[in-house]
Design a protein around this motif. Structure first.
Motif, PDB file in Angstrom:
ATOM      1  N   PHE A 219       0.844  -1.156   0.062  1.00 50.41           N
ATOM      2  CA  PHE A 219      -0.053   0.079  -0.166  1.00 50.41           C
ATOM      3  C   PHE A 219       0.778   1.298  -0.019  1.00 50.41           C
ATOM      4  CE2 PHE A 219      -2.224  -3.507   1.610  1.00 50.41           C
ATOM      5  CZ  PHE A 219      -3.800  -3.030   1.372  1.00 50.41           C
ATOM      6  N   ILE A 220       0.753   1.891  -0.861  1.00 49.07           N
ATOM      7  CA  ILE A 220       1.661   3.375  -1.136  1.00 49.07           C
ATOM      8  C   ILE A 220       0.626   4.457  -0.720  1.00 49.07           C
ATOM      9  CG2 ILE A 220       2.934   4.584  -2.594  1.00 49.07           C
ATOM     10  CD1 ILE A 220       3.605   1.998  -4.158  1.00 49.07           C
ATOM     11  N   TYR A 221       0.913   5.299   0.211  1.00 47.04           N
ATOM     12  CA  TYR A 221       0.203   6.361   0.636  1.00 47.04           C
ATOM     13  C   TYR A 221       0.769   7.847   0.272  1.00 47.04           C
ATOM     14  CZ  TYR A 221      -1.368   2.622   3.875  1.00 47.04           C
ATOM     15  OH  TYR A 221      -1.846   1.487   4.311  1.00 47.04           O
ATOM     16  N   VAL A 222      -0.075   8.817   0.026  1.00 43.04           N
ATOM     17  CA  VAL A 222       0.288   9.987  -0.657  1.00 43.04           C
ATOM     18  C   VAL A 222       0.689  10.763   0.935  1.00 43.04           C
ATOM     19  CG1 VAL A 222      -2.020  11.041  -0.616  1.00 43.04           C
ATOM     20  CG2 VAL A 222      -0.153  11.877  -2.117  1.00 43.04           C
ATOM     21  N   GLY A 223       0.175  10.662   1.881  1.00 39.54           N
ATOM     22  CA  GLY A 223       0.556  11.463   3.080  1.00 39.54           C
ATOM     23  C   GLY A 223       0.788  10.630   4.185  1.00 39.54           C
ATOM     24  N   PRO A 224       0.932  11.321   5.492  1.00 44.38           N
ATOM     25  CA  PRO A 224       1.137  10.222   6.436  1.00 44.38           C
ATOM     26  C   PRO A 224       0.064   9.712   6.998  1.00 44.38           C
ATOM     27  CG  PRO A 224       0.649  12.672   7.108  1.00 44.38           C
ATOM     28  CD  PRO A 224       0.859  12.569   5.661  1.00 44.38           C
ATOM     29  N   LYS A 225       0.183   8.568   7.788  1.00 42.82           N
ATOM     30  CA  LYS A 225      -0.968   7.735   8.375  1.00 42.82           C
ATOM     31  C   LYS A 225      -1.425   8.090   9.620  1.00 42.82           C
ATOM     32  CE  LYS A 225       2.385   4.015   9.687  1.00 42.82           C
ATOM     33  NZ  LYS A 225       2.157   4.198  11.369  1.00 42.82           N
ATOM     34  N   ASP A 226      -1.487   9.360   9.796  1.00 45.70           N
ATOM     35  CA  ASP A 226      -1.733   9.992  11.121  1.00 45.70           C
ATOM     36  C   ASP A 226      -3.589  10.307  11.296  1.00 45.70           C
ATOM     37  OD1 ASP A 226       0.743   9.762  12.092  1.00 45.70           O
ATOM     38  OD2 ASP A 226       1.135  11.494  11.349  1.00 45.70           O
ATOM     39  N   TYR A 227      -4.090  10.924  10.094  1.00 46.19           N
ATOM     40  CA  TYR A 227      -5.448  11.356   9.854  1.00 46.19           C
ATOM     41  C   TYR A 227      -5.573  11.398   8.539  1.00 46.19           C
ATOM     42  CZ  TYR A 227      -5.415  13.129  15.076  1.00 46.19           C
ATOM     43  OH  TYR A 227      -5.374  13.052  16.282  1.00 46.19           O
ATOM     44  N   GLY A 228      -7.091  11.595   8.386  1.00 46.31           N
ATOM     45  CA  GLY A 228      -7.494  11.826   7.133  1.00 46.31           C
ATOM     46  C   GLY A 228      -7.445  10.558   6.004  1.00 46.31           C
ATOM     47  N   TRP A 229      -7.174  10.868   4.888  1.00 45.67           N
ATOM     48  CA  TRP A 229      -7.274   9.852   3.499  1.00 45.67           C
ATOM     49  C   TRP A 229      -6.307   8.820   3.834  1.00 45.67           C
ATOM     50  CZ3 TRP A 229      -9.718   9.455  -1.064  1.00 45.67           C
ATOM     51  CH2 TRP A 229      -9.075   8.882  -2.189  1.00 45.67           C
ATOM     52  N   SER A 230      -5.212   8.904   4.149  1.00 38.27           N
ATOM     53  CA  SER A 230      -3.921   7.949   4.083  1.00 38.27           C
ATOM     54  C   SER A 230      -4.269   7.171   5.352  1.00 38.27           C
ATOM     55  CB  SER A 230      -2.490   8.560   4.190  1.00 38.27           C
ATOM     56  OG  SER A 230      -2.405   9.102   2.803  1.00 38.27           O
ATOM     57  N   TYR A 231      -4.787   7.845   6.442  1.00 37.17           N
ATOM     58  CA  TYR A 231      -4.818   7.124   7.760  1.00 37.17           C
ATOM     59  C   TYR A 231      -5.931   6.163   7.583  1.00 37.17           C
ATOM     60  CZ  TYR A 231      -6.730   6.421  12.435  1.00 37.17           C
ATOM     61  OH  TYR A 231      -7.080   5.971  13.780  1.00 37.17           O
ATOM     62  N   MET A 232      -7.030   6.420   6.854  1.00 35.76           N
ATOM     63  CA  MET A 232      -8.084   5.353   6.821  1.00 35.76           C
ATOM     64  C   MET A 232      -7.731   4.506   6.045  1.00 35.76           C
ATOM     65  SD  MET A 232     -10.129   6.403   9.000  1.00 35.76           S
ATOM     66  CE  MET A 232     -11.314   5.049   8.547  1.00 35.76           C
ATOM     67  N   HIS A 233      -7.002   4.521   4.919  1.00 33.41           N
ATOM     68  CA  HIS A 233      -6.197   3.564   4.021  1.00 33.41           C
ATOM     69  C   HIS A 233      -5.469   2.301   5.031  1.00 33.41           C
ATOM     70  CE1 HIS A 233      -7.441   4.151  -0.167  1.00 33.41           C
ATOM     71  NE2 HIS A 233      -7.172   5.447   0.243  1.00 33.41           N
ATOM     72  N   GLU A 234      -4.820   3.062   6.048  1.00 32.92           N
ATOM     73  CA  GLU A 234      -3.670   2.249   7.131  1.00 32.92           C
ATOM     74  C   GLU A 234      -4.734   1.715   7.879  1.00 32.92           C
ATOM     75  OE1 GLU A 234      -0.530   0.953   9.248  1.00 32.92           O
ATOM     76  OE2 GLU A 234      -0.971   1.448   7.107  1.00 32.92           O
ATOM     77  N   VAL A 235      -5.707   2.027   8.330  1.00 35.81           N
ATOM     78  CA  VAL A 235      -6.830   1.507   9.086  1.00 35.81           C
ATOM     79  C   VAL A 235      -7.155   0.078   8.221  1.00 35.81           C
ATOM     80  CG1 VAL A 235      -8.848   1.419  10.186  1.00 35.81           C
ATOM     81  CG2 VAL A 235      -7.426   3.127  10.393  1.00 35.81           C
ATOM     82  N   ALA A 236      -7.597   0.340   7.281  1.00 30.20           N
ATOM     83  CA  ALA A 236      -8.263  -0.809   6.183  1.00 30.20           C
ATOM     84  C   ALA A 236      -7.185  -1.926   6.284  1.00 30.20           C
ATOM     85  CB  ALA A 236      -8.720  -0.279   5.039  1.00 30.20           C
TER      86      ALA A 236
ATOM     87  N   ILE B  93      -7.605  -6.015   7.055  1.00 31.80           N
ATOM     88  CA  ILE B  93      -7.543  -7.118   6.165  1.00 31.80           C
ATOM     89  C   ILE B  93      -6.191  -7.838   6.799  1.00 31.80           C
ATOM     90  CG2 ILE B  93      -8.642  -5.946   4.530  1.00 31.80           C
ATOM     91  CD1 ILE B  93      -6.088  -5.435   3.003  1.00 31.80           C
ATOM     92  N   ASP B  94      -5.170  -7.343   7.148  1.00 32.64           N
ATOM     93  CA  ASP B  94      -3.950  -7.853   7.574  1.00 32.64           C
ATOM     94  C   ASP B  94      -4.347  -8.806   8.705  1.00 32.64           C
ATOM     95  OD1 ASP B  94      -0.966  -8.212   6.766  1.00 32.64           O
ATOM     96  OD2 ASP B  94      -0.891  -7.592   9.109  1.00 32.64           O
ATOM     97  N   GLU B  95      -4.993  -8.457   9.591  1.00 33.37           N
ATOM     98  CA  GLU B  95      -5.419  -9.225  10.641  1.00 33.37           C
ATOM     99  C   GLU B  95      -6.498 -10.485  10.421  1.00 33.37           C
ATOM    100  OE1 GLU B  95      -7.173  -8.846  15.158  1.00 33.37           O
ATOM    101  OE2 GLU B  95      -6.357  -7.321  14.098  1.00 33.37           O
ATOM    102  N   LYS B  96      -7.469  -9.980   9.437  1.00 33.96           N
ATOM    103  CA  LYS B  96      -8.403 -10.694   9.048  1.00 33.96           C
ATOM    104  C   LYS B  96      -7.960 -12.105   8.148  1.00 33.96           C
ATOM    105  CE  LYS B  96     -13.187 -10.763   6.672  1.00 33.96           C
ATOM    106  NZ  LYS B  96     -13.702 -11.215   7.783  1.00 33.96           N
ATOM    107  N   PHE B  97      -7.130 -11.787   7.170  1.00 38.54           N
ATOM    108  CA  PHE B  97      -6.813 -12.951   6.306  1.00 38.54           C
ATOM    109  C   PHE B  97      -5.533 -13.784   6.605  1.00 38.54           C
ATOM    110  CE2 PHE B  97      -9.423 -10.079   3.180  1.00 38.54           C
ATOM    111  CZ  PHE B  97     -10.313 -11.098   3.478  1.00 38.54           C
ATOM    112  N   PRO B  98      -5.497 -14.805   7.126  1.00 40.60           N
ATOM    113  CA  PRO B  98      -4.071 -15.579   7.436  1.00 40.60           C
ATOM    114  C   PRO B  98      -3.293 -15.795   6.377  1.00 40.60           C
ATOM    115  CG  PRO B  98      -5.954 -17.064   7.509  1.00 40.60           C
ATOM    116  CD  PRO B  98      -6.819 -15.741   7.383  1.00 40.60           C
ATOM    117  N   TRP B  99      -3.938 -15.646   4.923  1.00 39.01           N
ATOM    118  CA  TRP B  99      -3.228 -16.111   3.820  1.00 39.01           C
ATOM    119  C   TRP B  99      -2.554 -14.805   3.416  1.00 39.01           C
ATOM    120  CZ3 TRP B  99      -5.999 -12.889   0.595  1.00 39.01           C
ATOM    121  CH2 TRP B  99      -7.201 -12.576   0.932  1.00 39.01           C
ATOM    122  N   LEU B 100      -2.458 -13.438   4.039  1.00 38.92           N
ATOM    123  CA  LEU B 100      -2.170 -12.212   3.412  1.00 38.92           C
ATOM    124  C   LEU B 100      -1.123 -11.466   4.292  1.00 38.92           C
ATOM    125  CD1 LEU B 100      -2.679  -9.772   1.496  1.00 38.92           C
ATOM    126  CD2 LEU B 100      -4.232  -8.925   3.350  1.00 38.92           C
TER     127      LEU B 100
END
Length: 537
Positions: free
Chosen positions: A39-56, A60-67
């Motif tokens: 995953f490549i983010y345009v901003g820091p993973k603290d707030y906003g757009w990039s943060y919510m991509h990081e939350v996601a 999914i990293d925790e949800k899928f054992p094959w990932l």
């Protein structure tokens, strides 16, 4: 979830069942093999757009054992290519998510180098056999936020701090303005452009500038909570400035200022995408038509400044007390109107859409006729403001970047549309007549200098919206004032997969040749290419 995606989900399950019935598949594909996603983010993973991509990503990293997942934050357009190379070569990733419109072109170019890698670009429109696009659409929520401001503003002046004048951002501004007009007919929206997706300093300055102009409500598109913080600071000083969060929960940073906002659930999209990649439904050879456009009804977005709280409790009583007269609903409180529209837009069959006509632009031109909803392409190409927005599109060196994006979006949409229309027309003459009829009336940009032209790859002009005298002529040897073989280069670029070419051409309603940056793409299933561009001087 919409009917379309219910249908696709059904196809996916069929594909999984068929695949897992193949001897050995379930063991090798569903147990032994794993996939690795970057995953490549345009901003820091603290707030906003990039943060919510990081939350996601974490979800999914925790949800899928094959990932297995990796990421990079604060990546600029200048160095994203290096990050893609690292994730492909060193990290050996199978799929790469580039999470910004700004990364679109580099993603497409990288996909040509790494043909076995799956790419998904967020908010872009260009696709390829190994490149798909995805987006969570927010304009419905901005409309709901706009409805709320009628009960709050004392000045009738609303401000919007905006990143870039791309169709995506313009949709949001227009929806916010339409909502505000519904509950406060005299409300206007003033826009400040940052020309940056993430710049808290510029965002703060823009917010303060709007407040000085009398704005007491602020919305924004920028990847930080700077605007919300400014609103809280003024409110604490006894000068209420109401704000709306963007992408991630920000209400705690503006408890007295943040009224509501737009929240995104990227995990809903990532879960669907990665499940299909793992099941073999999506491969590096079949993504050219995969485009996620998920909204309220798909549970990809949510209203509020905090999750599970559509409206800050401090403002609910105000909205319940304030009432308006709706032509169909009669007298209704703003709170009930917001909740009703939220419910209608969350239905599988969307019962209400903000961009339903009649809607006029700033010049009084009817852009969306009475009773008609804007189409997907109209929303994608939106480059005009509704009538209650103050100011025009910016005219600066940065505007060229935005107009290039508009040209590329327009060409791509037209190419795909024409390809679908003429694929079953075998008669060449009929094809040409249809193409000419299609492109002739279309104009864009405020000066109407945007238009389409179509050539075949041998450089014969098929159709030209402005210069009809060129139609049927072979321009293989045509050179501009600088000696460039313009049509040859355009044809070559189209055959490479599309792109920009700089040259000189006669500008409508002016004399002589002017510098132009043209964008071209092949029309699918044909040897024709369609183009448009922007005059850069």
């Amino acid at each position: 979830m919409s009917q379309k995606y219910l249908f696709l989900a059904g196809l996916t399950m069929v594909a999984i069942l068929v695949a897992t019935s193949i001897p050995g598949y379930a063991i090798s594909q569903m147990q032994d093999e794993k996939i690795k996603a970057a995953f490549i983010y345009v901003g820091p993973k603290d707030y906003g757009w990039s943060y919510m991509h990081e939350v996601a990503r974490r979800y999914i990293d925790e949800k899928f054992p094959w990932l297995e997942t990796v990421y990079a934050e604060e990546v600029s357009e200048a160095n994203i290519e290096d990050y893609i190379k690292r994730f492909v070569i060193e990290e050996e990733c199978d799929i790469i998510f580039t999470t910004s419109f700004a990364f679109m072109d580099v993603t497409i170019e990288a996909a040509k180098k790494y043909l076995d890698i799956i790419f998904f670009n967020c908010s872009g429109y260009k696709r390829a056999p190994n490149v798909a696009t995805y987006f969570a659409q927010f304009y419905q929520l901005y409309y709901l936020n706009g409805l709320m401001v009628g009960a709050l503003t004392k000045t009738g002046k609303l401000g919007y701090v905006a990143a870039y004048p791309t169709p995506e951002v313009v949709r949001r501004i227009n929806a916010f303005a339409l909502g505000a007009k519904k509950t406060n007919s005299g409300a206007t929206v003033d826009v400040r452009w940052l020309f940056a997706w993430y710049d808290p300093t510029k965002a703060r300055t823009a917010a303060q500038s709007l407040i000085k102009e009398g704005c007491d409500v602020l919305a924004f598109t920028e990847d930080s909570p700077a605007v919300v913080k400014v609103g809280q600071e003024y409110t604490e000083k006894g000068e209420p400035v109401y704000t709306f969060a963007n992408y991630s929960p920000m209400q705690k940073l503006g408890p007295d200022s943040c009224v509501s906002g737009q929240l995104v659930h990227w995990e809903v999209l990532y879960q669907d995408i990665l499940t299909k990649v793992y099941a073999g439904v999506y491969t590096s050879r079949n993504l050219a038509d995969v485009d996620y456009w998920w909204m309220l009804q798909d549970k990809a977005v949510e209203l509020g400044g905090e999750f599970d709280a559509p409206i800050n409790p401090k403002f609910k009583s105000i909205f319940r007390q304030q009432k308006i007269i709706d032509p169909l609903l009669g007298e209704i409180s703003i709170y009930d109107l917001v909740m009703r529209r939220l419910g209608e837009m969350s239905e599988v069959t969307v019962l209400f859409d903000p961009f339903t006509g009649p809607i006029e632009d700033q010049e009084g031109k009817v852009r969306i006729g009475t009773g008609r909803r804007a189409s997907h392409d109209e929303l994608w190409l939106m480059d005009w403001f509704v009538e209650n927005i103050v100011g025009k599109f910016p005219h600066s060196s940065n505007d060229l970047v935005c107009e290039k994006r508009i040209a590329a979006t327009a060409v791509h949409s037209a190419a795909v549309g024409l390809g679908g229309i003429i694929k079953n027309i075998s008669n060449e003459k009929d094809r040409i007549e249809l193409i000419r009829a299609f492109i002739t009336p279309i104009r864009f940009y405020s000066d109407k200098s945007g238009y389409f032209y179509v050539y075949d790859t041998d450089c014969v002009n098929i159709a030209h919206a402005v210069q009809k005298n060129l139609q049927g002529k072979n321009l293989y040897d045509y050179q501009d004032i600088k000696g460039k073989f313009v049509i040859r280069e355009l044809a070559a670029k189209a055959k490479e997969g599309g792109g920009f070419v700089e040259y000189h051409w006669v500008r409508p309603n002016s004399e002589g040749e002017h510098k132009k940056i043209g964008y071209v793409e092949l029309i699918p299933g044909t040897d024709y290419f369609i183009g448009s561009g922007v005059y850069s001087n």
